[in-house]
Design a protein around this motif. Structure first.
Motif: not given
Length: 239
Positions: A86-101
């Motif tokens: 995962i690139s830290t160029g995206i936010s933690v919130e964005s990862v949480l929004a797709r956490i099922s993946k």
């Protein structure tokens, strides 16, 4: 507390009925003027001393909670980010929004890191008669009829959460305030959450948050915690 952003770029997202709060499951969280800053990937300084919340939360509990439990989530999150590319160029919130993946390791530690980083900021020195300002109080009354009704519903959600987890005040995509709870380190930003939306604040009801002082008396911990709530910070998140 100083935020750690770690973003290479920011894009504009239109608000979808959230009174200016850019939360939409499946979309990247990007900061806009006037919106709360995203949570960074790295654990931030606590912002106050371990004994600052006494007698509600004792210094030993705060030190263990911050330096052991929360620090472990941050460490394990860094490992999961590397393992899953995962690139830290995206936010933690964005990862949480797709956490099922993502993996269970990512779910547990991204959630644990985000939840704790938010939790510290929602607390301040104990104050008797600690109540929100009129603007936020009016918003609470509009959604729950009275502050007392809101407080009672929140207390019930926190006390009734079986095992470990969190209770939340959430702003939904249609701009309503609701109370919900999540198990373990899940939160309302996750696409697997039963109730989704923007978390205004959450209360940690894992035993490690209160057991040294309150033992099995979770309702006593919940009742005392209201003295610590940083209503100014929460109002700024819901402004």
């Amino acid at each position: 507390m100083k935020e750690d952003f770690n973003f290479s770029r920011r894009q504009f997202i239109k608000s979808t009925g959230m009174a200016g709060l850019a939360v939409s499951v499946g979309l990247d969280w990007k900061q806009q003027d006037g919106l709360p800053a995203p949570i960074g990937w790295v654990q931030q300084p606590l912002g106050y001393s371990y004994n600052a919340l006494e007698p509600v939360i004792d210094a030993q509990t705060m030190e263990i909670h911050y330096t052991k439990h929360a620090a472990a989530y941050a460490k394990n999150l860094a490992e999961a980010v590397k393992e899953e590319g995962i690139s830290t160029g995206i936010s933690v919130e964005s990862v949480l929004a797709r956490i099922s993946k993502y993996s269970a390791k990512m779910r547990n530690n991204a959630g644990g890191h985000y939840n704790h980083e938010l939790f510290w900021k929602t607390l301040h020195k104990p104050a008797e008669g600690n109540l929100p300002g009129e603007k936020l109080a009016a918003l609470i009354r509009r959604n729950f009829n009275s502050f007392e009704a809101f407080q009672k519903e929140f207390n019930t959600a926190a006390a009734a959460r079986f095992g470990s987890g969190w209770a939340w005040l959430v702003r939904t995509p249609d701009s309503k305030l609701i109370i919900t709870s999540t198990p373990n380190q899940d939160n309302p930003l996750m696409d697997i959450a039963e109730a989704k939306g923007f978390p205004a604040f959450g209360l940690d009801v894992w035993e490690h948050a209160y057991y040294l002082k309150y033992q099995n008396r979770r309702p006593d911990y919940i009742a005392a915690w209201w003295k610590l709530v940083n209503w100014d910070f929460i109002e700024s998140r819901l402004a």
